[in-house]
Design a protein around this motif. Structure first.
Motif, PDB file in Angstrom:
ATOM      1  N   GLY A   1       0.782  -1.222   0.000  1.00 47.39           N
ATOM      2  CA  GLY A   1       0.000   0.000   0.000  1.00 47.39           C
ATOM      3  C   GLY A   1       0.814   1.273   0.000  1.00 47.39           C
ATOM      4  N   ARG A   2       2.135   1.167   0.194  1.00 46.31           N
ATOM      5  CA  ARG A   2       2.973   2.360   0.197  1.00 46.31           C
ATOM      6  C   ARG A   2       3.269   2.791  -1.239  1.00 46.31           C
ATOM      7  NH1 ARG A   2       5.848   2.619   5.610  1.00 46.31           N
ATOM      8  NH2 ARG A   2       7.053   4.329   4.679  1.00 46.31           N
ATOM      9  N   LEU A   3       3.898   3.936  -1.365  1.00 47.36           N
ATOM     10  CA  LEU A   3       4.256   4.472  -2.680  1.00 47.36           C
ATOM     11  C   LEU A   3       5.058   3.465  -3.491  1.00 47.36           C
ATOM     12  CD1 LEU A   3       4.375   6.883  -4.653  1.00 47.36           C
ATOM     13  CD2 LEU A   3       6.369   7.703  -3.386  1.00 47.36           C
ATOM     14  N   PHE A   4       5.838   2.607  -2.800  1.00 49.48           N
ATOM     15  CA  PHE A   4       6.622   1.587  -3.498  1.00 49.48           C
ATOM     16  C   PHE A   4       5.758   0.707  -4.396  1.00 49.48           C
ATOM     17  CE2 PHE A   4       8.751   1.771   0.835  1.00 49.48           C
ATOM     18  CZ  PHE A   4       9.673   2.729   0.448  1.00 49.48           C
ATOM     19  N   SER A   5       4.479   0.568  -4.043  1.00 47.07           N
ATOM     20  CA  SER A   5       3.576  -0.275  -4.830  1.00 47.07           C
ATOM     21  C   SER A   5       3.240   0.346  -6.176  1.00 47.07           C
ATOM     22  CB  SER A   5       2.273  -0.539  -4.057  1.00 47.07           C
ATOM     23  OG  SER A   5       2.534  -1.144  -2.811  1.00 47.07           O
ATOM     24  N   GLY A   6       3.471   1.658  -6.308  1.00 44.10           N
ATOM     25  CA  GLY A   6       3.116   2.327  -7.548  1.00 44.10           C
ATOM     26  C   GLY A   6       4.265   3.019  -8.238  1.00 44.10           C
ATOM     27  N   ALA A   7       5.474   2.978  -7.626  1.00 46.11           N
ATOM     28  CA  ALA A   7       6.600   3.698  -8.222  1.00 46.11           C
ATOM     29  C   ALA A   7       7.909   3.126  -7.698  1.00 46.11           C
ATOM     30  CB  ALA A   7       6.513   5.193  -7.879  1.00 46.11           C
ATOM     31  N   ASP A   8       8.974   3.360  -8.464  1.00 42.56           N
ATOM     32  CA  ASP A   8      10.334   3.044  -8.028  1.00 42.56           C
ATOM     33  C   ASP A   8      10.764   4.197  -7.140  1.00 42.56           C
ATOM     34  OD1 ASP A   8      12.899   2.142  -7.741  1.00 42.56           O
ATOM     35  OD2 ASP A   8      13.544   2.633  -9.774  1.00 42.56           O
ATOM     36  N   ALA A   9      10.775   3.988  -5.821  1.00 43.09           N
ATOM     37  CA  ALA A   9      10.857   5.126  -4.918  1.00 43.09           C
ATOM     38  C   ALA A   9      11.828   4.916  -3.770  1.00 43.09           C
ATOM     39  CB  ALA A   9       9.473   5.452  -4.354  1.00 43.09           C
ATOM     40  N   VAL A  10      12.369   6.036  -3.297  1.00 41.36           N
ATOM     41  CA  VAL A  10      13.080   6.130  -2.031  1.00 41.36           C
ATOM     42  C   VAL A  10      12.328   7.156  -1.195  1.00 41.36           C
ATOM     43  CG1 VAL A  10      15.205   6.835  -0.865  1.00 41.36           C
ATOM     44  CG2 VAL A  10      15.332   5.574  -3.026  1.00 41.36           C
ATOM     45  N   GLU A  11      11.906   6.741  -0.001  1.00 43.26           N
ATOM     46  CA  GLU A  11      11.273   7.669   0.924  1.00 43.26           C
ATOM     47  C   GLU A  11      12.304   8.135   1.935  1.00 43.26           C
ATOM     48  OE1 GLU A  11       7.989   5.659   2.747  1.00 43.26           O
ATOM     49  OE2 GLU A  11       6.732   5.783   0.955  1.00 43.26           O
ATOM     50  N   VAL A  12      12.163   9.380   2.389  1.00 40.58           N
ATOM     51  CA  VAL A  12      13.032   9.872   3.455  1.00 40.58           C
ATOM     52  C   VAL A  12      12.170  10.497   4.552  1.00 40.58           C
ATOM     53  CG1 VAL A  12      15.134  10.242   2.126  1.00 40.58           C
ATOM     54  CG2 VAL A  12      13.406  12.032   2.191  1.00 40.58           C
ATOM     55  N   GLU A  13      12.512  10.161   5.789  1.00 41.14           N
ATOM     56  CA  GLU A  13      11.949  10.848   6.949  1.00 41.14           C
ATOM     57  C   GLU A  13      12.908  11.990   7.258  1.00 41.14           C
ATOM     58  OE1 GLU A  13       9.133  10.317   8.299  1.00 41.14           O
ATOM     59  OE2 GLU A  13       8.542   8.297   7.667  1.00 41.14           O
ATOM     60  N   CYS A  14      12.428  13.232   7.091  1.00 42.35           N
ATOM     61  CA  CYS A  14      13.314  14.387   7.121  1.00 42.35           C
ATOM     62  C   CYS A  14      13.578  14.921   8.525  1.00 42.35           C
ATOM     63  CB  CYS A  14      12.730  15.515   6.270  1.00 42.35           C
ATOM     64  SG  CYS A  14      12.520  15.078   4.532  1.00 42.35           S
ATOM     65  N   GLY A  15      12.788  14.483   9.499  1.00 38.44           N
ATOM     66  CA  GLY A  15      12.960  14.984  10.860  1.00 38.44           C
ATOM     67  C   GLY A  15      11.632  15.032  11.570  1.00 38.44           C
TER      68      GLY A  15
END
Length: 265
Positions: A139-153
């Protein structure tokens, strides 16, 4: 959803902000790039995703967008339809998605799994850890795209907004869209193992720090004063008293450390 392109041609890169409407740090980074219009060597899509939730300063309108992918054009929820639209917009793009959290002040990256691309890219980002979601990518963005997520703070902080800008520019430099060099760093890699449920209570506490090992038998959290004790050792990830409604966060294991010297060879 707002989409602005830097450069000409068909983008193979995208930067996404406001998957969650109560996490505005990435929006400031995107808006700064739109205002500056830097000359890019590769075209880039800049996306502000959940504008409706952003306007209301809420995490989502109907459901968590980062649990709604791949979505459907006729979904009953706003986020279900938006997930489908956003997935189509990001098709063919390596995507950099910015978030913030209530659990950890230092930036860290999240991927669905380690790949040649993420092994090369993530050590070039100013992050302190890399987390592989493993079985928790659904269900995360990974399911719809080649992605890297970042938690910025920390959510709502000026530091998170500043980190988002710095992280975005590091990403665009690492992938050759902006000129310059990046700094490679040793990067510990963790894999999520299990959710840490929390019972209904009036007050919650967390006694440990994220990414610091919790040994078997140690108390790591409490609900209304009733302590939860580790049945086995683990590394806490995204652990916070009130960040999630039904869970404290996740247990994880440490997989390896990507070293700057090894990656650079």
């Amino acid at each position: 959803m707002r989409v602005v392109q830097l450069g000409t041609g068909t983008p193979e890169l995208a930067v996404v902000a406001a998957i969650h409407g109560d996490e505005p740090c990435g929006v400031r980074a995107v808006e700064r790039l739109i205002e500056e219009e830097p000359s890019v060597k590769r075209p880039v899509k800049l996306v502000v995703a959940n504008e409706e939730a952003l306007e209301r300063s809420v995490r989502y309108v109907d459901e968590d967008l980062n649990r709604a992918f791949p979505g459907h054009p006729e979904a009953e929820t706003h986020e279900g339809r938006l997930a489908h639209e956003l997935g189509a917009e990001l098709e063919g793009c390596l995507t950099f998605s910015m978030h913030s959290t209530q659990s950890h002040a230092d930036p860290f990256a999240i991927v669905d799994e380690l790949s040649e691309t993420t092994r090369d890219l993530c050590p070039q980002l100013p992050v302190t850890a890399l987390v592989e979601t493993g079985p928790f990518a659904g269900g995360r963005l990974f399911s719809g795209a080649d992605a890297v997520e970042v938690e910025c703070g920390l959510q709502g902080s000026d530091a998170a907004a500043e980190n988002a800008d710095r992280l975005t520019r590091a990403f665009l430099t690492a992938v050759g869209a902006l000129p310059g060099d990046t700094v490679r760093r040793d990067l510990p890699v963790y894999q999520l193992v299990d959710r840490i449920d929390k019972a209904a209570a009036d007050t919650y506490e967390v006694f440990v720090d994220n990414f610091e090992r919790v040994e078997e038998g140690a108390a790591f959290a409490a609900a209304d004063g009733e302590k939860q004790v580790a049945s086995e050792g683990f590394y806490p990830v995204l652990l916070s008293p009130y960040g999630y409604r039904n869970v404290f966060g996740y247990t994880a294991r440490k997989l390896e450390t990507l070293t700057a010297s090894t990656v650079a060879e």
